[in-house]
Design a protein around this motif. Structure first.
Motif, short mmCIF file in Angstrom:
data_model
loop_
_atom_site.label_atom_id
_atom_site.label_comp_id
_atom_site.label_asym_id
_atom_site.label_seq_id
_atom_site.Cartn_x
_atom_site.Cartn_y
_atom_site.Cartn_z
N TRP A 157 22.06 62.34 62.07
CA TRP A 157 22.92 63.88 62.54
C TRP A 157 23.95 63.56 63.26
O TRP A 157 24.65 64.49 62.89
CB TRP A 157 21.86 64.55 63.22
N TYR B 239 20.61 64.91 56.59
CA TYR B 239 22.08 65.46 56.59
C TYR B 239 21.76 67.17 56.42
O TYR B 239 22.16 67.74 57.74
CB TYR B 239 23.03 64.95 55.74
N GLN B 240 20.89 67.63 54.59
CA GLN B 240 20.92 68.50 54.83
C GLN B 240 20.00 69.45 55.57
O GLN B 240 20.73 71.08 56.12
CB GLN B 240 20.99 69.06 53.45
N ILE B 241 18.46 69.03 56.29
CA ILE B 241 18.04 70.16 56.88
C ILE B 241 18.55 69.57 59.19
O ILE B 241 17.79 70.32 59.40
CB ILE B 241 16.86 69.41 57.00
N LYS B 242 19.31 69.09 58.61
CA LYS B 242 20.44 69.19 60.20
C LYS B 242 20.49 70.75 60.94
O LYS B 242 21.34 71.92 60.03
CB LYS B 242 21.26 68.67 60.55
N PRO B 243 19.58 71.20 61.65
CA PRO B 243 19.38 72.58 61.68
C PRO B 243 21.21 73.17 62.61
O PRO B 243 21.60 72.41 62.90
CB PRO B 243 18.60 72.29 63.79
N VAL B 244 21.39 74.21 61.88
CA VAL B 244 22.34 74.82 62.47
C VAL B 244 22.47 75.56 64.04
O VAL B 244 21.53 75.80 64.77
CB VAL B 244 22.82 76.05 61.51
N VAL B 245 23.40 74.70 64.87
CA VAL B 245 23.56 75.11 66.12
C VAL B 245 24.46 75.93 66.88
O VAL B 245 25.23 75.78 66.02
CB VAL B 245 22.85 74.12 67.15
N LYS B 246 24.35 76.59 66.72
CA LYS B 246 25.67 78.27 67.56
C LYS B 246 26.57 78.15 68.95
O LYS B 246 25.77 77.92 69.35
CB LYS B 246 25.00 79.66 67.31
N ILE B 247 27.49 77.75 68.82
CA ILE B 247 28.39 77.69 69.91
C ILE B 247 28.52 79.21 70.56
O ILE B 247 28.78 79.58 70.20
CB ILE B 247 29.06 76.76 69.85
N ASP B 248 28.12 78.67 71.91
CA ASP B 248 27.72 80.34 72.66
C ASP B 248 29.57 80.08 73.12
O ASP B 248 29.45 79.28 74.79
CB ASP B 248 27.32 80.05 73.86
N PHE C 226 29.89 80.33 76.96
CA PHE C 226 29.56 80.01 77.87
C PHE C 226 30.66 78.51 77.62
O PHE C 226 30.92 78.06 78.88
CB PHE C 226 28.50 79.24 77.45
N ARG C 227 31.12 77.96 76.83
CA ARG C 227 32.33 77.10 76.67
C ARG C 227 32.69 77.99 77.70
O ARG C 227 33.63 76.70 77.72
CB ARG C 227 32.56 77.50 75.15
N TYR D 215 14.24 78.78 68.45
CA TYR D 215 15.43 78.26 67.02
C TYR D 215 15.26 79.41 66.21
O TYR D 215 16.46 79.91 66.08
CB TYR D 215 15.18 76.60 66.78
N TYR E 3 37.64 67.58 76.46
CA TYR E 3 36.67 68.39 76.61
C TYR E 3 36.47 68.69 75.49
O TYR E 3 35.00 69.73 74.74
CB TYR E 3 36.84 70.04 78.03
#
Lengths: 354, 184
Positions: free
Chosen positions: B139, A33-42, A45-46, B101, B22
């Protein structure tokens, strides 16, 4: 921690042997869980995707509305087409039938459709006659009353020669006719009977005309004339009867020709019955909408010097045959219908209207 | 209004309610796709396709009590990713993946990149299906039932894969990587 415990419990429930490594497993899951990469939301785009979806929804709405609207339109017009056809079919059923009816068949002969008959009038008619016909039709024949049908049938005579309307199944032997013609020339007919043993189930029907006649020397002679009529599947009893009647009238033709110079037809318009009565020189004729003419009082019709024919009734299935019969034995026939006098010549053409 | 009620309305051409779905799932789907591709443009492209397709095909979704709309969306995304990977035969190397990444998610290029690289290298050694199931469970926090719907594997099989894979992960590998993320 709650999520980690959930996964761990599920795994332990599935495989109890994992119990001994429970803590290690928990640690590993936790670290995963801890190493789950952080993904930024654009966010741009949203919003853009949201906008694109919104456009799509609008298009879908328009499309679906268009579909619904057009389905209603199609249903609306389909309904009116069907309704019109059904209405037309119910109220103008005869028209459909006549349009599809083959020409020169018995079925067609019985038709009452005025315009179809009118359209069959030959172009070579002289103008006067044509005008007479058209006037009659426009004034008298539009309403489909029994009286008018009779009149129409009279008119129809001139457009249909007897050879045309005579069914092929009617076979009267020539020698029979000539035999009768020879005999009746000099013999007065006393009594005639028609017999047939098999009226209802006919393929080939043999009928006979039994005549008791008085010859020149006032001796009674019985003459039996036999003939056969072939019937196909379409021939019904009325036609058979018609055939017999026609045959009988043919056999008596010479006598009638001598005695009947002219005939006057009077329609009894006051009678509102199925059969319309026609009086011809004290002889009562009845006709219905099928143009079956029933001669009730035939004896006064065929007056001879001192002989009276004794028919209870004779049916004529087609009026035109009757007219043809009359005209074939007379130079001119006068027929009065609805206060109009029609004069037919030997070719069945109206030559004068008064 | 429950999720099933919203879906019912959408299926009756009231697509205005699709916004709620959505908003509910955009982030999850986008992150899932990104973690599979590590490519922003491709992730955006596939995410768009997922939602357009979901809107188009929402009538085909069986709106029943045991139905799972999230699993349905993930399945669409999963299939699109598979389709895309078939079309795009040029696979990025681990280096390229990490580079992308880091560039997109970290301001500094950290020294510990090499350690993270080890983790990904290890994941790459796993059976792709096993890796897939593990990622979805840990995840993405999907239930085993949902994972079985997406991957078309049995639920028990999924559980077996996760338990064995977790047991085999070297402890030191994860601790090192964890430190890396904590520093950040």
């Amino acid at each position: 921690m709650h999520k980690i415990d959930n996964i761990l419990n599920e795994l332990l429930a599935f495989d109890s042997s994992l119990e001994q490594n429970k803590e290690d497993l928990k640690d590993v899951i936790n670290q995963m869980y801890q190493i789950k990469p952080v993904v930024k939301i654009d966010t741009e785009f949203r919003q853009k995707l949201k906008h694109d979806l919104h456009q799509k929804i609008l298009e879908e709405k328009i499309t679906s509305k268009w579909k619904i609207k057009n389905i209603y339109k199609i249903l609306f017009w389909a309904f009116w087409v069907v309704a019109t056809f059904v209405f037309w079919f119910i109220f103008f059923n005869d028209t459909i039938k006549y349009v599809h009816a083959p020409v020169n068949t018995d079925e067609w002969k019985k038709d009452n459709l005025i315009w179809l008959r009118m359209s069959s009038l030959p172009e070579t008619e002289n103008i006067e006659n044509k005008d007479i016909l058209e006037n009659n039709i426009s004034n008298d024949l539009i309403e489909n009353t029994p009286n008018k049908i009779v009149l129409k049938e009279n008119l129809n005579v001139k457009t249909l020669p007897i050879e045309t309307v005579k069914p092929k199944t009617w076979s009267v032997k020539k020698e029979t006719q000539s035999k009768i013609a020879d005999e009746v020339e000099n013999i007065n007919i006393e009594n005639t009977n028609i017999t047939d043993s098999n009226v209802d189930n006919i393929e080939v029907s043999t009928f006979s005309v039994q005549s008791d006649m008085i010859n020149k020397d006032n001796n009674l002679e019985s003459t039996q004339i036999q003939d056969t009529i072939s019937h196909d599947d379409n021939v019904d009893n009325n036609e058979w009867l018609d055939t017999v009647s026609w045959m009988m009238l043919q056999t008596k033709a010479p006598t009638m020709a001598k005695q009947s110079a002219s005939f006057q037809y009077l329609l009894d318009t006051n009678l509102d019955t199925e059969f319309q009565k026609i009086e011809i020189d004290n002889t009562i004729f009845e006709t219905n909408t099928q143009n079956i003419v029933k001669i009730l009082n035939f004896e006064s019709y065929l007056l001879t010097n001192d002989t009276v024919l004794n028919f209870d009734s004779i049916y004529l299935n087609n009026w035109e045959y009757f007219i043809n019969f009359l005209t074939s034995n007379n130079d001119i026939i006068e027929i009065s219908l609805n206060k109009s006098l029609y004069i037919y010549d030997e070719n069945n053409l109206i030559i004068q209207k008064k | 209004m429950t999720e099933l009620e919203i879906i019912t309305l959408c299926q009756k051409w009231q697509l205005n309610y699709f916004w709620e779905l959505y908003e509910m799932y955009f982030e999850q789907i986008y992150k899932f796709i990104y973690l599979k591709t590590f490519d922003t443009d491709l992730s955006q492209d596939i995410t768009s396709q997922v939602f357009f397709k979901a809107m188009d095909k929402i009538n085909t979704f069986k709106n029943e009590t045991d139905s799972n709309f999230r699993a349905w969306l993930y399945k669409i995304a999963y299939n699109l990713i598979v389709d895309n990977s078939k079309k795009n035969t040029q696979n990025l190397s681990i280096d390229d993946t990490l580079e992308a990444y880091y560039t997109e998610n970290f301001e500094d290029n950290l020294d510990n990149k090499e350690k993270l690289k080890k983790v990904f290298a290890y994941f790459d050694t796993l059976n792709p299906k096993h890796k897939e199931v593990l990622m979805l469970r840990v995840w993405e926090d999907l239930s085993f039932k949902e994972i079985s719907q997406i991957t078309k594997m049995t639920e028990s099989n999924c559980k077996k894969i996760v338990s064995r894979t977790l047991q085999n992960i070297p402890q030191d590998l994860l601790i090192t990587t964890l430190l890396l993320f904590l520093i950040k």
